[in-house]
Design an enzyme around this catalytic site. Structure first.
Site, mmCIF file in Angstrom:
data_model
loop_
_atom_site.group_PDB
_atom_site.id
_atom_site.type_symbol
_atom_site.label_atom_id
_atom_site.label_comp_id
_atom_site.label_asym_id
_atom_site.label_seq_id
_atom_site.Cartn_x
_atom_site.Cartn_y
_atom_site.Cartn_z
ATOM 1 C CB SER A 58 -0.900 -0.003 1.241
ATOM 2 O OG SER A 58 -1.473 1.269 1.454
ATOM 3 N NE ARG B 208 -15.312 -6.051 -46.855
ATOM 4 C CZ ARG B 208 -14.310 -5.898 -47.741
ATOM 5 N NH1 ARG B 208 -13.548 -4.835 -47.693
ATOM 6 N NH2 ARG B 208 -14.092 -6.803 -48.660
#
Length: 479
Positions: A286, A326
């Site tokens: 931490s 497409r």
């Protein structure tokens, strides 16, 4: 320092190994491998000059291309294949000294989607291969835990509450089953080559092969073989099952990872203390509290599992909106989602491998937590065994014992339940020795050991690690 995406905000997948298989350089390498393999296919079919494939293969050296430049120029045509082709053709021209016309072998009869779809399937194949090596190390570690802790008692929890006696071996077996089942599903997927030409009709391929012994389908199958991909019965330009199935497989695997991480995050809490992540210098620290040992491996794995459903959903959203022959944007939205899924799965698999191989198990803490509820956990079994001894209202009498017990603090419930039960059931119907045996948590495990054995037997290929022969970084052998 150079500009680039190093995964600063995605620590679960921030590794050189993940980048090597899923990063921009890996994408370019896959595209070049498709183009070089295609040149070899054309030469084998006698459709381009002899020697062309060797020139294209030499030109398709990924180290000769600038990913940042390709990415910038991709905006001009909407995909990275177009600028990369320009660079490839220029290199082929510069390398061709004999004037054999090797440039004719570059991209002939292909379209950008053929190349990019095939390249992403190739990228996925390489990534999944590496992923499954880590997964098998994980399942081997879990299988070992199953054997070591087949008789290690713990408490089973239901809706956050103590439920029944359980074993840690069975918990590990359930983890194993989730990972092995998802991995087997992923391993079984067919990753197909794409070859359809400009509109998915193979028109240019038909013209190319006119008068030859080959058909466009022969060329497509040969390309699949060279790349190590599955042959496709037909172009799948707008049918995206191959992509969504892959995404679903990756998401399911990350689901199984997430289950393990979620359990670990709870069971490693100090007040629970049944499990602990492997210790490593500098891990779990931490920035403000030096005493903390954060379960960071589980945190990272869970972060990947939480991201996966959204990415898989994006693939389905794209597939459902693939318009025309497409699409206008749906196809493009697949690429980052699929690549991120691959990166997350590969990164999380490495963390889970380390976690399971070094998992710290604390049986004493498991027993301590089990004894918080103690005999009360056996109330289901007690009811089945004792109610008939108490007459027609036996079930009601035993429920009253439980109801009265639950009024007490949790730490007192086991003692009170035993006392009230002894007062309710006459000794001539149930002796002290029989009552003690009935309230032994080890006596009410059902088929826990049998379930664990059946789980391992169902996935024998995942009980021991497969031999790691290395992860390929190039396509199949070029001609």
């Amino acid at each position: 320092m150079t500009d680039g995406d190093f995964g600063l905000l995605s620590p679960v997948s921030a590794s050189r190994a993940v980048a090597a298989l899923t990063g921009d350089r890996a994408v370019i390498a896959a595209i070049l491998d498709v183009e070089a393999s295609w040149a070899a296919v054309l030469e084998d079919a006698g459709l381009v000059p002899a020697g062309s494939a060797a020139v294209v293969a030499e030109a398709a050296d990924v180290d000769s291309y600038d990913a940042a430049s390709v990415a910038e120029r991709a905006q001009g045509g909407g995909n990275p294949v177009i600028p990369l082709l320009g660079d490839l053709r220029a290199r082929v021209k510069s390398l061709e000294s004999a004037g054999i016309g090797a440039g004719k072998a570059v991209h002939t009869s292909l379209t950008s989607q053929d190349v990019l779809d095939s390249a992403l399937m190739l990228l996925a194949s390489r990534t999944v291969s590496a992923l499954l090596v880590d997964v098998r190390s994980t399942t081997t570690a879990l299988a070992t835990l199953v054997g070591e802790h087949a008789e290690t008692l713990c408490v089973g929890r239901s809706l956050t509450q103590h439920a029944l006696p359980y074993t840690f071996g069975l918990k590990a077996a359930q983890w194993f089953q989730g990972v092995a089942a998802a991995a087997a599903r992923l391993e079984s997927l067919q990753l197909p080559v794409q070859f359809g030409g400009a509109g998915g009709t193979l028109a240019s391929g038909t013209r190319l092969t006119a008068g030859s012994a080959s058909t466009p389908f022969d060329l497509a199958d040969s390309l699949a073989s060279r790349l190590g991909l599955a042959p496709a019965p037909a172009p799948w330009h707008t049918n995206r099952l191959a992509v969504t199935a892959l995404g679903d497989g990756l998401a399911a695997l990350l689901d199984s990872f997430g289950k393990i991480a979620a359990d670990l995050l709870f069971l490693s809490r100090p007040e629970v203390g049944e499990l602990g992540e492997p210790l490593a210098a500098g891990r779990g620290v931490s920035s403000a509290m030096p005493q903390k040992q954060n379960p960071v491996l589980s945190v990272l794995i869970r972060s990947a599992a939480l991201q996966a459903p959204g990415l898989a959903s994006q693939l389905h959203l794209a597939a459902a909106t693939f318009n025309d022959e497409r699409p206008d944007g749906a196809w493009h939205s697949e690429w980052p989602a699929l690549r991120q899924l691959l990166a997350l799965a590969l990164g999380a698999a490495g963390h889970l491998r380390e976690l399971t191989k070094g998992l710290r198990v604390f049986p004493d803490a498991m027993r301590r937590n089990l004894e918080i509820s103690g005999p009360l956990l056996l109330s289901e079994g007690v009811a089945a065994a004792v109610a008939p001894l108490l007459g027609e209202d036996g079930k009601q009498k035993l429920q009253a014992v439980v109801d009265e017990t639950l009024k007490a603090p949790a730490a007192e419930q086991g003692r009170i339940y035993t006392k009230l039960l002894r007062e309710t059931v006459p000794a001539d119907k149930l002796s002290d020795a029989e009552l003690k045996a009935l309230l032994d948590p080890a006596s009410y495990l059902g088929e826990a050991s049998g379930i664990a054995r059946r789980v391992l037997a169902a996935y024998p290929d995942f009980v021991a690690p497969a031999e790691n022969t290395g992860t390929p970084t190039k396509g199949a052998t070029r001609g």
